[in-house]
Design a protein around this motif. Structure first.
Motif, PDB file in Angstrom:
ATOM      1  N   ASN A 222      -8.817   7.427 -12.781  1.00  0.00           N
ATOM      2  CA  ASN A 222      -8.523   8.247 -14.130  1.00  0.00           C
ATOM      3  C   ASN A 222      -6.947   7.917 -14.601  1.00  0.00           C
ATOM      4  O   ASN A 222      -6.505   8.232 -15.360  1.00  0.00           O
ATOM      5  CB  ASN A 222      -8.590   9.809 -13.972  1.00  0.00           C
ATOM      6  CG  ASN A 222     -10.123  10.262 -14.105  1.00  0.00           C
ATOM      7  OD1 ASN A 222     -10.770  10.449 -12.992  1.00  0.00           O
ATOM      8  ND2 ASN A 222     -10.851  10.193 -15.192  1.00  0.00           N
ATOM      9  N   ALA A 223      -6.408   7.360 -13.186  1.00  0.00           N
ATOM     10  CA  ALA A 223      -4.934   7.165 -13.713  1.00  0.00           C
ATOM     11  C   ALA A 223      -4.466   5.599 -13.134  1.00  0.00           C
ATOM     12  O   ALA A 223      -3.234   5.224 -13.660  1.00  0.00           O
ATOM     13  CB  ALA A 223      -4.093   8.117 -13.129  1.00  0.00           C
ATOM     14  N   ILE A 224      -5.022   5.088 -12.340  1.00  0.00           N
ATOM     15  CA  ILE A 224      -4.830   3.892 -11.526  1.00  0.00           C
ATOM     16  C   ILE A 224      -4.339   2.867 -12.495  1.00  0.00           C
ATOM     17  O   ILE A 224      -5.013   2.481 -13.592  1.00  0.00           O
ATOM     18  CB  ILE A 224      -5.720   3.579 -10.439  1.00  0.00           C
ATOM     19  CG1 ILE A 224      -5.005   2.475  -9.650  1.00  0.00           C
ATOM     20  CG2 ILE A 224      -7.019   2.669 -11.282  1.00  0.00           C
ATOM     21  CD1 ILE A 224      -5.649   2.473  -8.171  1.00  0.00           C
ATOM     22  N   ASP A 225      -3.347   2.161 -12.276  1.00  0.00           N
ATOM     23  CA  ASP A 225      -2.763   1.027 -13.099  1.00  0.00           C
ATOM     24  C   ASP A 225      -3.099  -0.434 -12.364  1.00  0.00           C
ATOM     25  O   ASP A 225      -2.613  -0.618 -11.379  1.00  0.00           O
ATOM     26  CB  ASP A 225      -1.384   1.176 -13.389  1.00  0.00           C
ATOM     27  CG  ASP A 225      -0.716   0.106 -14.020  1.00  0.00           C
ATOM     28  OD1 ASP A 225      -1.287  -0.401 -15.222  1.00  0.00           O
ATOM     29  OD2 ASP A 225       0.641  -0.439 -14.012  1.00  0.00           O
ATOM     30  N   ALA A 226      -4.109  -1.043 -13.128  1.00  0.00           N
ATOM     31  CA  ALA A 226      -4.618  -2.385 -12.760  1.00  0.00           C
ATOM     32  C   ALA A 226      -3.840  -3.239 -13.205  1.00  0.00           C
ATOM     33  O   ALA A 226      -3.626  -3.500 -14.375  1.00  0.00           O
ATOM     34  CB  ALA A 226      -6.003  -2.358 -13.168  1.00  0.00           C
ATOM     35  N   GLN A 227      -2.990  -4.158 -12.181  1.00  0.00           N
ATOM     36  CA  GLN A 227      -2.277  -5.103 -12.584  1.00  0.00           C
ATOM     37  C   GLN A 227      -2.854  -6.551 -12.131  1.00  0.00           C
ATOM     38  O   GLN A 227      -3.067  -6.862 -11.152  1.00  0.00           O
ATOM     39  CB  GLN A 227      -1.058  -4.886 -11.554  1.00  0.00           C
ATOM     40  CG  GLN A 227      -0.377  -3.659 -11.977  1.00  0.00           C
ATOM     41  CD  GLN A 227       1.035  -3.247 -10.736  1.00  0.00           C
ATOM     42  OE1 GLN A 227       1.118  -4.024  -9.710  1.00  0.00           O
ATOM     43  NE2 GLN A 227       1.677  -2.268 -11.196  1.00  0.00           N
TER      44      GLN A 227
END
Ligand code: BGC
Length: 759
Positions: A222-227
């Motif tokens: 719900n929050a992870i930042d996929a880079q």
């Protein structure tokens, strides 16, 4: 899902057949349509294009009707067993009918493997094998037939939108939702999912490609930042979406929970406005994942068209597309034209799929026929990984067979979460934890034990595997032992490691020690480590094999049908071969997989970039346990030397293939391309399934996907093929080749299907 653990739980205006036949008969379409349809409601006129109809509808709608269409309500409640809210069908979401406009209620249901109601509610419907199984068939026709089957069941249950079309790439075998997707390669995944989408939409049900984008792990989803660098994204994860969308024409795209470039996917201007709507010219609508909306103005302006189940506080924190959006429009923060665009997109997708013209309504379902569609898919999607000394196929004369483990006496397991299809009559095994979200853990009632017993004249015995010594003893007393092992995963968590859970590795090792004729059948989410591999005779990868899984497995074991599946993923030896050795915080304590460490705030996909899966292995020079594209059968094939031709913007590879064994078989020759330049990795450019009788030779031509010969050019927002020497390999997998040929190609601009040489 907003709060983990809380929830239980052809767009170019396809002419209608009517219009087409009228056109053929020389009747003026417009005149006939006007006579047939009240001019007061031109949007109901199927002779107009979906866009024309949507425009007419938007003009006729009141502001309240427009706002009603751009957010859905949850079709169930958070309390299992409680009745649905008025208008709901225990489903993921609904929007009430608008009789004044002639619009039916919108009824949305999960998901890609069959009709799955909330909290695994209902009598249950037909479960397909997992997405990875269908992808293993390398057969778009199998995927399309599966889509048409689940779409027709949805339609006959009164649903007109399916949340089906998962195409996130497998960047990690531990991702708990790999079973809903189609593997690691963008061309294969996009092609397979595009075909499934076409099948669903053919049943007059809107299909939803999801979860857009880079939703490649569940931990902290719900929050992870996929880079990931934008160009690499275009050439990997986004390419899978692009292909699924361009070939499948889904009415809807679901934006994902995670962040991309620190911005939530459902309010990400780059993903939604720039890539999807501007560059891909996507004409359908973007719906949010359940709990994926975090703003009103930012989301509306970034391209979100419909908020899903926003009325349920367990999902979005508030209903962003209700009153707050009306206020934002009144305050001039969101233009009215944007609201009209949202409505237009939703309406055109409904019209294009035939949702209004062919309303979904309750009708009898031929479950027997539908189960056969699923069985056929499972048979085509099961992958034979090992077969020492031709242990398989089994002979019906085998004197005694020990069947061991994984409730093989009762059924086959499915993956968990919103996509889990509850079979008719309920799960074949009950009470296995977790019994609540992200469970229940469901078993399809197709027992491998009975299906095996039916096919042999010998003695068949069963041991649960709970007592390893007893299982080994039974194996020692039998001619052959078939051990079933399972790895249950689900939406909302990732596996903490590649190990089979519990004592299953010890079980297999003990059985293999007791009987050299041991066959292991895997029912699993994705690649697992197999420390016992060298000691067993055969391994069959059945994935989650669906409603007829037991039957399909037995037919393959006895050679009634030849194994023909090929891996849609690379199979790492262990976690040390992966771009990221761990997923911090992965696991689920309720099933004994206690999470270690805190979930990370971001995940760095730049480590492998566009070199996902087999390209990562090639780049690093490491050898996986089994390569992408690999799969055995009960015969062998010989390949002739490949030759290349380039004409009309496409490259074709031709070669002969001969079945040199004694049994019928299906070969899946694959074509890989390596573009010119240093440090390039090979890419799957095409493939074919070829059926051959013993001794038969066929001439095969594979056409390369034009886009795979090109690189994405950020500045031009397009795909460019560089001039130079291209190497094409004829592969039996991504690591074993029957021949190579090279071709000098000119610089060109490319689309999915063709390249145009640039002057
Ligand atoms: C899942 C979606 C699903 C939705 C509705 C979400 O938790 O991520 O895939 O369609 O729930 O059930």
């Amino acid at each position: 899902m907003a709060i983990e653990g809380v929830r239980f739980q052809g767009w170019m205006g396809r002419l209608s057949l009517l219009a087409l036949s009228m056109a053929v008969a020389g009747i003026s379409i417009t005149a006939a349509a006007e006579a047939a349809t009240p001019t007061a409601r031109p949007w109901l006129n199927p002779a107009l294009s979906p866009d024309q109809r949507a425009s007419a509808l938007v003009k006729a709608m009141t502001p309240a009707e427009k706002f009603r269409l751009i957010h859905s309500d949850y079709g169930a409640t958070m309390v299992p067993g409680e009745i649905s809210p008025a208008g709901g069908k225990h489903n993921a979401a609904f929007i009430p009918a608008m009789p004044r406009l002639g619009l039916p209620s919108i009824q949305e249901t999960d998901a890609g493997l069959g009709v799955a109601l909330q909290h695994a509610y209902g009598d249950g419907d037909t479960a397909l094998p997992s997405g990875l199984s269908t992808a293993s068939s390398f057969d778009p026709a199998i995927a399309q037939a599966g889509g048409a089957m689940i779409g027709s069941e949805a339609h006959k249950l009164g649903f007109n939108v399916m949340l089906a079309g998962g195409v996130d790439l497998m960047r990690d075998p531990r991702n708990g939702r790999n079973f809903e997707y189609a593997g690691e390669d963008p061309l294969l995944a996009g092609t397979i999912v595009g075909a499934a989408v076409r099948g669903i939409e053919s049943a007059h049900v809107v299909s939803t490609v999801k979860h857009y984008a880079l939703n490649d792990q569940e931990t902290n989803r719900n929050a992870i930042d996929a880079q990931l660098d934008h160009t690499a994204a275009r050439e990997s994860d986004l390419l899978a979406f692009q292909i699924a969308i361009e070939t499948g024409h889904p009415g809807s795209v679901m934006c994902s929970y995670n962040r991309v470039d620190s911005v939530y996917a459902c309010e990400n201007d780059w993903l939604l406005n720039q890539v999807l709507k501007r560059d891909w010219k996507y004409p359908g609508f973007v719906m949010s994942d359940w709990g994926g909306v975090h703003s009103t103005v930012a989301a509306a302006q970034a391209g979100l068209d419909q908020e899903s189940a926003g009325n349920e506080p367990a999902f979005d924190k508030q209903e962003f597309f209700g009153k707050p959006l009306q206020d934002a429009v009144a305050a001039g923060k969101v233009p009215q034209s944007r609201i009209d665009d949202m409505v237009h997109r939703i309406a055109r997708s409904l019209f294009a799929a035939g949702v209004v013209q062919y309303p979904a309504k309750v009708a009898p379902i031929d479950y027997r026929a539908d189960a056969l569609v699923s069985q056929h898919a499972a048979e085509a999607g099961t992958v034979l990984l090992r077969n020492q000394d031709a242990l398989l196929p089994l002979s019906p004369q085998t004197a005694s067979i020990a069947v061991i483990g994984s409730h093989a006496d009762k059924g086959v397991v499915t993956g968990g979460g919103s996509s889990a299809v509850k079979p008719r009559g309920g799960s074949a095994v009950t009470g296995v934890v977790p019994t609540e979200w992200p469970g229940p853990r469901i078993y399809q009632p197709s027992a491998p034990l009975a299906a095996i017993a039916k096919r042999t004249h010998g003695k068949v015995s069963y041991a649960s595997g709970d007592d390893i010594a007893a299982a080994a003893k039974l194996a020692a007393q039998s001619k052959v032992a078939v051990v079933f092992v399972t790895q249950w995963t689900s939406e909302s968590f990732d596996a903490p490691s590649m190990a089979l859970p519990g004592n299953q590795d010890a079980l297999v090792a003990a059985v293999a020690k007791a009987n050299p004729h041991t066959i292991v059948v895997l029912e699993n989410n994705g690649p697992v480590s197999m420390p016992w591999l060298d000691n067993v005779g055969a391994v069959m990868e059945a994935w989650y094999p669906g409603v007829k899984g037991g039957e399909a497995i037995a037919r393959l074991l006895f050679g009634e049908v030849a194994p023909s599946g090929h891996l849609p993923v690379s199979w790492p030896r262990d976690e040390s071969q992966l771009p990221r050795a761990t997923i911090p915080g992965a696991g689920l304590a309720a099933i004994g997989l206690t999470p270690q460490g805190r979930p990370a705030a971001s995940v760095d996909y730049n480590i492998e970039g566009a070199d996902v899966g087999y390209r990562w292995f090639q780049k690093r020079g490491i050898t996986p346990l089994f390569p992408f594209g690999y799969g055995l059968t009960y015969t062998q094939f010989d390949y002739g030397k490949p030759t290349l031709t380039a004409a009309d913007g496409t490259v074709k590879m031709s070669f002969s293939i001969k079945n040199t064994g004694k049994r019928n078989g299906v070969a899946v020759p694959q074509m890989y391309v390596t573009p010119p330049g240093t440090d390039r990795t090979r890419r799957l450019a095409g493939w074919q399934r070829v059926e051959l009788k013993p001794g038969q030779t066929r001439q095969v031509t594979i056409r390369a996907s034009a886009i795979r010969l090109a690189d994405f050019d950020e500045a031009a927002h397009g795909w460019k093929r560089a001039a130079g020497n291209y190497s094409f390999e004829l592969g039996q997998s991504a690591a074993s080749f029957a021949g190579t040929a090279t071709l000098q190609l000119a610089a060109a601009n490319c689309t999915l299907t063709t390249c145009k040489t640039t002057p």
